[in-house]
Scaffold this motif. Structure first.
Motif, PDB file in Angstrom:
ATOM      1  N   ARG A  93       0.805  -1.216   0.000  1.00 11.74           N
ATOM      2  CA  ARG A  93       0.000   0.000   0.000  1.00 11.74           C
ATOM      3  C   ARG A  93       0.839   1.268   0.000  1.00 11.74           C
ATOM      4  O   ARG A  93       0.428   2.302  -0.514  1.00 11.74           O
ATOM      5  CB  ARG A  93      -0.910   0.007   1.233  1.00 11.74           C
ATOM      6  N   TRP A  94       2.012   1.188   0.633  1.00  8.64           N
ATOM      7  CA  TRP A  94       2.853   2.375   0.733  1.00  8.64           C
ATOM      8  C   TRP A  94       3.654   2.647  -0.532  1.00  8.64           C
ATOM      9  O   TRP A  94       4.283   3.696  -0.664  1.00  8.64           O
ATOM     10  CB  TRP A  94       3.825   2.247   1.912  1.00  8.64           C
ATOM     11  N   LYS A  96       4.218   3.708  -4.257  1.00 12.33           N
ATOM     12  CA  LYS A  96       3.562   4.561  -5.244  1.00 12.33           C
ATOM     13  C   LYS A  96       4.310   4.495  -6.576  1.00 12.33           C
ATOM     14  O   LYS A  96       5.502   4.188  -6.615  1.00 12.33           O
ATOM     15  CB  LYS A  96       3.529   6.011  -4.756  1.00 12.33           C
ATOM     16  N   PRO A  97       3.636   4.798  -7.694  1.00 10.53           N
ATOM     17  CA  PRO A  97       4.336   4.858  -8.977  1.00 10.53           C
ATOM     18  C   PRO A  97       5.514   5.814  -8.906  1.00 10.53           C
ATOM     19  O   PRO A  97       5.425   6.890  -8.294  1.00 10.53           O
ATOM     20  CB  PRO A  97       3.259   5.357  -9.945  1.00 10.53           C
ATOM     21  N   GLY A  98       6.631   5.417  -9.500  1.00 11.85           N
ATOM     22  CA  GLY A  98       7.854   6.182  -9.337  1.00 11.85           C
ATOM     23  C   GLY A  98       8.418   6.733 -10.627  1.00 11.85           C
ATOM     24  O   GLY A  98       7.736   6.824 -11.649  1.00 11.85           O
ATOM     25  N   MET A 316       4.457  -2.479 -11.263  1.00 14.87           N
ATOM     26  CA  MET A 316       3.643  -1.723 -10.333  1.00 14.87           C
ATOM     27  C   MET A 316       2.175  -1.804 -10.774  1.00 14.87           C
ATOM     28  O   MET A 316       1.884  -2.144 -11.929  1.00 14.87           O
ATOM     29  CB  MET A 316       4.111  -0.270 -10.292  1.00 14.87           C
ATOM     30  N   ASN A 318       0.243   0.380 -11.747  1.00 20.53           N
ATOM     31  CA  ASN A 318      -0.048   1.225 -12.911  1.00 20.53           C
ATOM     32  C   ASN A 318       0.587   0.688 -14.192  1.00 20.53           C
ATOM     33  O   ASN A 318       0.444   1.307 -15.256  1.00 20.53           O
ATOM     34  CB  ASN A 318       0.422   2.651 -12.653  1.00 20.53           C
ATOM     35  N   ARG A 671      12.603   7.193  -2.502  1.00 21.50           N
ATOM     36  CA  ARG A 671      11.182   6.961  -2.263  1.00 21.50           C
ATOM     37  C   ARG A 671      10.836   5.463  -2.250  1.00 21.50           C
ATOM     38  O   ARG A 671      11.592   4.626  -2.719  1.00 21.50           O
ATOM     39  CB  ARG A 671      10.339   7.664  -3.334  1.00 21.50           C
ATOM     40  N   ASN A 672       9.665   5.180  -1.712  1.00 18.56           N
ATOM     41  CA  ASN A 672       9.101   3.826  -1.596  1.00 18.56           C
ATOM     42  C   ASN A 672       9.865   2.939  -0.620  1.00 18.56           C
ATOM     43  O   ASN A 672       9.713   1.716  -0.640  1.00 18.56           O
ATOM     44  CB  ASN A 672       9.000   3.127  -2.955  1.00 18.56           C
ATOM     45  N   ASN A 678       4.273   1.912   8.290  1.00 20.13           N
ATOM     46  CA  ASN A 678       3.691   1.326   7.081  1.00 20.13           C
ATOM     47  C   ASN A 678       3.599  -0.190   7.143  1.00 20.13           C
ATOM     48  O   ASN A 678       2.845  -0.798   6.371  1.00 20.13           O
ATOM     49  CB  ASN A 678       4.526   1.685   5.849  1.00 20.13           C
ATOM     50  N   CYS A 700      11.070  -1.486  -6.327  1.00 22.49           N
ATOM     51  CA  CYS A 700      10.161  -0.347  -6.497  1.00 22.49           C
ATOM     52  C   CYS A 700      10.718   0.936  -5.884  1.00 22.49           C
ATOM     53  O   CYS A 700      10.100   1.997  -6.003  1.00 22.49           O
ATOM     54  CB  CYS A 700       8.775  -0.648  -5.925  1.00 22.49           C
ATOM     55  N   GLU A 704      13.394  10.642  -6.256  1.00 22.43           N
ATOM     56  CA  GLU A 704      12.523  11.773  -6.587  1.00 22.43           C
ATOM     57  C   GLU A 704      13.145  12.620  -7.692  1.00 22.43           C
ATOM     58  O   GLU A 704      12.447  13.157  -8.563  1.00 22.43           O
ATOM     59  CB  GLU A 704      12.274  12.625  -5.334  1.00 22.43           C
TER      60      GLU A 704
END
Length: 711
Positions: A93-94, A96-98, A316, A318, A671-672, A678, A700, A704
């Protein structure tokens, strides 16, 4: 991190009983995986081995796929053709698309070069048939997208994803498992042995068969209810350094095998060494892999550079094919202090403290450098049941001292002498809980009901009290007294009692600080203990042959003893009863019956049969019963009996602090990377068998600002 290497298993609570059957529908894992929101119980039902659970609800298959721009113009097939029909969809859940791009710089402490550095191998779950999810509470699909077992768990069938490909684009099939099994494991080539995953509850080896390219069947002679759990453990595939290989790219390796290659000598003394290197994707750029990264370059003295695998079988939600980051550079350092300096200077982007000998004592210095280095400190739960550990060799070669070490009262006196409060304050900064030393407090058997919780607290608290007077009283009762007035106790009869603290010379500051406290505490009750550093290359062999007196530079992070039993049941040579563990590991083999008329310490290999009604015999008996018990609660009750022996006749190993935080240092724009809040159980870092960060799919991770992190 637990050495069980060791190369440390963890099994924690399972919301669903997946041992018998987990028909996981194609393409993804739990939609509720690894989040701080209340998860939906989608793991399926079933109260007994073989019960058919309802299917796990998968994440939806993306409608379209995207690839890294760096792959454009490389002459590759379209990304949809490189992926399997149902790819693994990252379920966290934590996450996100990167963004694609950039390089991740890491370092790892190793005194034996990059080939023996295991940390980056702990990153990758790509060779695993199934995976742990939700900090080990659940099992989800890996290379296999579904599986089932018969009613008594004696036959397991795994169905693999259609269209899987090795990193060179060649098809992956179950033939790559069977080639490893038939050409290496069964004939015992290249030191390959049947992994515990392939043994029944009776310890006998399963029959493996592949009816077709996407189906693998494992048939056992007795119930094997823990098969799925065992297959989820370890990272696998790294030439046996962190779990079994399980599969080999036969299309590439056949050229080096005597049965297939041209001009290859039929001499496994020569061929085995060549094959060991050729089959290791981690150090051979030509060797195909199923992991998210493949080897770009390798230098044993400097490290390894890993690049994106364009055929990696995960995406991912997406539709982005991962990994996001282009390359990972892992530098090998022999001095932990120089590694910490690199972190403070900002040249390291991702640092998991358990691999880099960075602990809570280093937090203050690292925190002072975060602004300049552009880093932040992240704390995950370690899940440790001990913190830094200490134990005597139950099979020590000297008969007089061996008898003493096997006396529960002696070990209990040592435990009472140990001031764990001082260690908790000085080493773990008043975090975690004082403990005599147990398996992980997150272990399934401790969580199943109130009785399980009591079993844990009884064991944890059994000999944890710091009571030097009680320790002295016990030692006096054992006849260990200072008869010559030098301040140290002698053995009955007046012979000096000299304890030796054997330890691997490359141990971390955490263990050294604990050792210093232990030595001072034992001196206070009249026990002399001298330090004895051992070259790490020879420590294992000396331990396994009974030549070393003590062990001190590990910790116990493991949970389920039916997956990794060594800490609580002597079944191998690494732990507190090595020669009796060796005896157990040879049961059913011709080697066991050889040299029985030879001194046990002079046998090849040295081994000792457990005495009837001894603690070791009792532990092994309960273990043997539990391994074939299909009923979950009955199985837990048998395991409780194992723990109760540790409570009443132990401690066989001594810890200090349980579940202290594990330190992570990461760049602020990475990130991720999940935070403690989480994760389903706050993280479970230390066991090797719950491979961290592989369980959190670091493929994943992304930058940034990728352009700020190019080589």
């Amino acid at each position: 991190m637990t050495a069980s290497h060791q190369p440390t298993l963890s099994s924690m609570t399972r919301r669903g009983f997946l041992y018998a059957a987990a028909a996981v529908a194609g393409g993804a894992a739990l939609s509720a995986c690894t989040g701080n929101d209340k998860p939906t119980d989608q793991t399926g039902g079933g109260s007994g081995s073989g019960a058919k659970g309802s299917a796990t609800k998968p994440l939806p298959k993306p409608n379209a796929y995207q690839q890294a721009p760096s792959l454009d113009g490389k002459g590759l097939p379209p990304v949809a053709e490189r992926l399997p029909e149902n790819p693994y969809v990252i379920p966290h859940r934590w996450a996100k698309p990167g963004k694609y791009g950039g390089q991740l710089n890491m370092n790892v402490v190793s005194t034996q070069g990059a080939a023996k550095a295991n940390s980056d191998k702990e990153f990758f779950y790509g060779h695993s048939i199934v995976r742990y999810l939700n900090d080990g509470q659940d099992i989800g699909p890996g290379l296999a997208e579904s599986w089932e077992a018969n009613d008594d768990a004696t036959e397991w069938t795994f169905h693999f994803r259609k269209g899987l490909k090795w990193s060179d684009g060649e098809p992956w099939t179950t033939g790559d498992i069977m080639w490893w099994w038939e050409k290496f494991v069964l004939p015992g080539k290249m030191s390959q042995i049947p992994p515990d995953d392939t043994r029944s509850g009776k310890g006998t080896i399963a029959k493996l068969s592949a009816p077709d390219d996407l189906t693998l069947t494992m048939t056992f002679d007795a119930p094997a209810p823990m098969t799925a759990d065992k297959l989820a453990a370890w990272a696998n595939g790294a030439n046996g350094d962190n779990g079994p290989i399980w599969m080999m790219p036969s299309h590439y390796l056949k050229q080096f095998h005597p049965d297939y290659g041209k001009n290859v000598p039929d001499d496994w003394d020569s061929v085995g060494g060549i094959m060991t290197t050729k089959c290791d994707w981690h150090r051979n750029p030509d060797c195909p892999t199923m992991t998210g990264y493949r080897c770009k370059s390798f230098n044993s003295n400097k490290g390894v550079v890993l690049e994106r695998n364009p055929y990696y079988w995960a995406v991912m939600p997406n539709g982005d094919q991962v990994p996001y980051i282009d390359e990972i550079q892992v530098s090998v350092i022999s001095d932990p202090e120089s590694g910490k300096l690199q972190v403070q200077q900002g040249s390291i982007d991702y640092c998991q403290g358990s691999f880099n000998q960075i602990g809570l004592t280093d937090v203050a210095g690292i925190r002072d450098s975060t602004a300049k280095a552009g880093t932040e400190i992240v704390l995950w739960d370690s899940g440790s049941g001990t913190g830094s550990i200490f134990f005597f060799n139950y099979d020590y070669i000297d008969p007089t001292l061996r008898k003493l070490f096997r006396e529960p009262k002696f070990r209990q006196a040592v435990s009472y002498a140990f001031d764990r409060d001082s260690v908790r304050k000085g080493v773990y900064f008043n975090t975690g809980d004082k403990t005599t030393g147990t398996l992980s407090p997150k272990a399934k058997e401790f969580q199943i009901n109130d009785e399980g919780k009591k079993v844990y607290t009884d064991w944890r608290d059994s000999y944890v009290q710091h009571d030097p007077d009680k320790a002295k009283q016990i030692l006096d009762e054992l006849g260990l007294k200072d008869t010559d007035g030098d301040g140290f106790r002698e053995l009955p009869g007046g012979k000096p009692l000299k304890l030796r603290l054997d330890y691997s010379a490359d141990q971390s500051a955490e263990h050294t600080a604990k050792d210093n406290q232990l030595i001072a505490d034992l001196k206070a009750v009249g026990l002399r203990m001298d330090k004895n550093p051992i070259p790490p290359q020879s420590f294992g062999d000396q331990w396994a042959t009974g030549k070393l007196m003590t062990h001190t530079n590990w910790e116990v992070g493991d949970g389920h003893p039916l997956i990794y039993a060594g800490w609580v049941v002597p079944v191998q040579v690494d732990h507190w009863a090595p020669l009796q563990g060796r005896w157990y590991s040879l049961l059913g083999t011709p080697e066991l019956k050889k040299e029985l008329d030879v001194d046990p310490y002079k046998r090849h290999p040295p081994r000792v049969e457990p005495e009837a009604d001894s603690p070791v015999a009792k532990l092994q008996d309960f273990y043997n019963q539990a391994r074939v018990e299909p009923d979950e609660l009955k199985r837990a009750e048998l395991i409780w009996e194992i723990f109760k022996i540790h409570t009443t006749e132990g401690p066989f190993f001594m810890g200090c602090v349980a579940n202290y935080p594990q330190v992570m240092v990461i760049k602020k724009d990475l990130r991720n990377v999940p935070r403690k809040e989480n994760l389903a159980l706050g993280g479970f870092v230390n066991p090797w068998i719950h491979p961290t960060p592989a369980v959190y799919d670091p493929e994943c991770y992304y930058w940034e600002n990728p352009d700020d992190h190019t080589a």
